[in-house]
Design a protein around this motif. Structure first.
Motif, PDB file in Angstrom:
ATOM      1  N   SER A   1       4.771   3.964   2.436  1.00 48.96           N
ATOM      2  CA  SER A   1       4.259   2.667   1.996  1.00 48.96           C
ATOM      3  C   SER A   1       4.288   1.659   3.131  1.00 48.96           C
TER       4      SER A   1
ATOM      5  N   GLU B   1       0.664   5.661   0.142  1.00 41.63           N
ATOM      6  CA  GLU B   1      -0.034   6.923   0.240  1.00 41.63           C
ATOM      7  C   GLU B   1       0.853   7.944  -0.460  1.00 41.63           C
TER       8      GLU B   1
ATOM      9  N   ARG C   1      -3.276  10.474  -1.251  1.00 39.89           N
ATOM     10  CA  ARG C   1      -4.134   9.552  -2.013  1.00 39.89           C
ATOM     11  C   ARG C   1      -3.589   8.145  -1.827  1.00 39.89           C
ATOM     12  N   ASP C   2      -4.483   7.164  -1.764  1.00 33.69           N
ATOM     13  CA  ASP C   2      -4.095   5.769  -1.518  1.00 33.69           C
ATOM     14  C   ASP C   2      -4.053   4.967  -2.811  1.00 33.69           C
ATOM     15  N   TYR C   3      -3.023   4.099  -2.904  1.00 28.81           N
ATOM     16  CA  TYR C   3      -2.841   3.204  -4.042  1.00 28.81           C
ATOM     17  C   TYR C   3      -2.419   1.840  -3.513  1.00 28.81           C
TER      18      TYR C   3
ATOM     19  N   ARG D   1       0.839  -1.194   0.000  1.00 26.13           N
ATOM     20  CA  ARG D   1       0.000   0.000   0.000  1.00 26.13           C
ATOM     21  C   ARG D   1       0.880   1.253   0.000  1.00 26.13           C
TER      22      ARG D   1
END
Length: 185
Positions: free
Chosen positions: A93, A69, A73-75, A67
């Protein structure tokens, strides 16, 4: 800066396209004594990297999720997608998994992709006779991309090679140039 790693995690394997000394910074971050392109390959079950600015880079994960940020924004990257990041973005991350997640980070030195772009767009005569005219940094659309393009195929090739062949600086240079070309398509 805080880094938390799984106790049994092997140290990351770090590859550069130029001779470079790796400087391990607090928080698990890496720096180098020369501008170089960097490939970091690691297996993690528990990893938290706190906020830091990044360079133009590609992030991928296999066998689980990592993960990110990025600028609030999150991915998520995993077997289905990779993430592109731009120079100067603030990134953190994490990995939390019962089984090891294979993380692959490709980071380009400042100006590398810009030089590749210039080589693609300038005539050979101008490349040979003119002073390089580097403009603004190349900026990419920051988002996850599905693993179904030339860049993905190259990432899979690199991933496989890291566990099957001796890695040389010449081979790494070829891969970094190929990745830069794939980014610019």
């Amino acid at each position: 800066m805080e880094t938390i790693r799984g106790q049994d995690a092997p140290p990351p394997r770090v590859y550069t396209d130029l001779p470079a000394n790796v400087i391990r910074l607090p928080g698990g971050f890496l720096d180098f004594d020369v501008d170089c392109n960097v490939l970091v390959h690691r297996l993690e079950t528990n990893l938290t990297l706190s906020q830091a600015q990044t360079r133009l880079s590609i992030r991928a994960a296999f066998g689980g999720q990592r993960r990110f940020e990025v600028d609030r924004r999150d991915y998520v990257v995993d077997d289905s997608a990779y993430l592109l990041l731009n120079l100067g973005q603030v990134v953190q991350s994490s990995v939390e998994s019962k089984t090891p997640v294979e993380c692959l980070n490709v980071t380009f030195h400042p100006r590398f992709v810009e030089e590749a772009l210039e080589a693609r767009t300038r005539s050979t005569e101008r490349l040979l006779n003119d002073v390089p005219a580097f403009g603004l940094p190349v900026g990419l659309m920051v988002r996850t991309y599905p693993h179904n393009d030339d860049l993905s195929r190259r990432l899979f090739t690199i991933r496989h090679a890291l566990t099957t062949i001796p890695i040389t600086q010449t081979w790494l240079e070829e891969q970094f140039h190929g990745l830069a070309d794939d980014l610019l398509q």
